[in-house]
Design a protein around this motif. Sequence first.
Motif, PDB file in Angstrom:
ATOM      1  N   GLN A 121       0.854  -1.180   0.000  1.00 16.29           N
ATOM      2  CA  GLN A 121       0.000   0.000   0.000  1.00 16.29           C
ATOM      3  C   GLN A 121       0.887   1.226   0.000  1.00 16.29           C
ATOM      4  N   GLY A 122       0.863   1.930  -1.126  1.00 12.90           N
ATOM      5  CA  GLY A 122       1.645   3.139  -1.264  1.00 12.90           C
ATOM      6  C   GLY A 122       0.911   4.336  -0.703  1.00 12.90           C
ATOM      7  N   PRO A 123       1.578   5.469  -0.548  1.00  7.56           N
ATOM      8  CA  PRO A 123       0.958   6.684  -0.015  1.00  7.56           C
ATOM      9  C   PRO A 123      -0.265   7.093  -0.831  1.00  7.56           C
TER      10      PRO A 123
ATOM     11  N   VAL B 106       4.202   0.340   2.065  1.00 10.41           N
ATOM     12  CA  VAL B 106       4.231  -0.615   3.171  1.00 10.41           C
ATOM     13  C   VAL B 106       3.855  -1.977   2.581  1.00 10.41           C
ATOM     14  N   TYR B 107       4.666  -2.956   2.833  1.00 11.45           N
ATOM     15  CA  TYR B 107       4.455  -4.299   2.291  1.00 11.45           C
ATOM     16  C   TYR B 107       3.920  -5.211   3.391  1.00 11.45           C
ATOM     17  N   TYR B 108       2.882  -5.960   3.034  1.00 11.26           N
ATOM     18  CA  TYR B 108       2.218  -6.858   3.959  1.00 11.26           C
ATOM     19  C   TYR B 108       2.259  -8.292   3.443  1.00 11.26           C
ATOM     20  N   CYS B 109       2.456  -9.238   4.345  1.00 15.22           N
ATOM     21  CA  CYS B 109       2.239 -10.627   3.973  1.00 15.22           C
ATOM     22  C   CYS B 109       0.887 -11.051   4.530  1.00 15.22           C
ATOM     23  N   ALA B 110       0.276 -11.997   3.852  1.00 16.36           N
ATOM     24  CA  ALA B 110      -1.055 -12.444   4.227  1.00 16.36           C
ATOM     25  C   ALA B 110      -1.208 -13.931   3.944  1.00 16.36           C
ATOM     26  N   ALA B 111      -2.109 -14.559   4.691  1.00 15.91           N
ATOM     27  CA  ALA B 111      -2.345 -15.998   4.547  1.00 15.91           C
ATOM     28  C   ALA B 111      -3.821 -16.252   4.302  1.00 15.91           C
TER      29      ALA B 111
END
Length: 124
Positions: free
Chosen positions: A38-40, A92-97
């Motif tokens: 998610q960028g600004p 911001v980089y997120y990991c998800a399951a």
Amino acid sequence: VQLQAFGGGLVQAGGSLRLSCAASGRISSNYVMGWFRQGPGKEREIVAVISRSGASTDYADSVKGRFIVSRDNAENSVYLQMNSLRPEDTAVYYCAASSRVGVLFYSTGSYNYWGQGTLVTVSS
């Protein structure tokens, strides 16, 4: 399962970073894993996805040929190798399951569990 993403930082354009996502529980054969960013001022978007076994992967067009997603189920970890970084990769980089039945998923709503995010800043 709890997820923690780390490895972000400040890098110059053209550089590389490797993000890691550590799971508190067992992820092998249980979860499809995804990386989002998610960028600004932007919505959260898919970056890469990897199947339960790791045999299938897919990428957003914007990162194809530059990013590589992988997983080590024995270590309960997922990785995102980011090469040839560009300023537009700043996010911001997120990991998800995802525990849904299927091979790969691309929407945020398909994922049950999320890490807290790690910031990647690419300077020009």
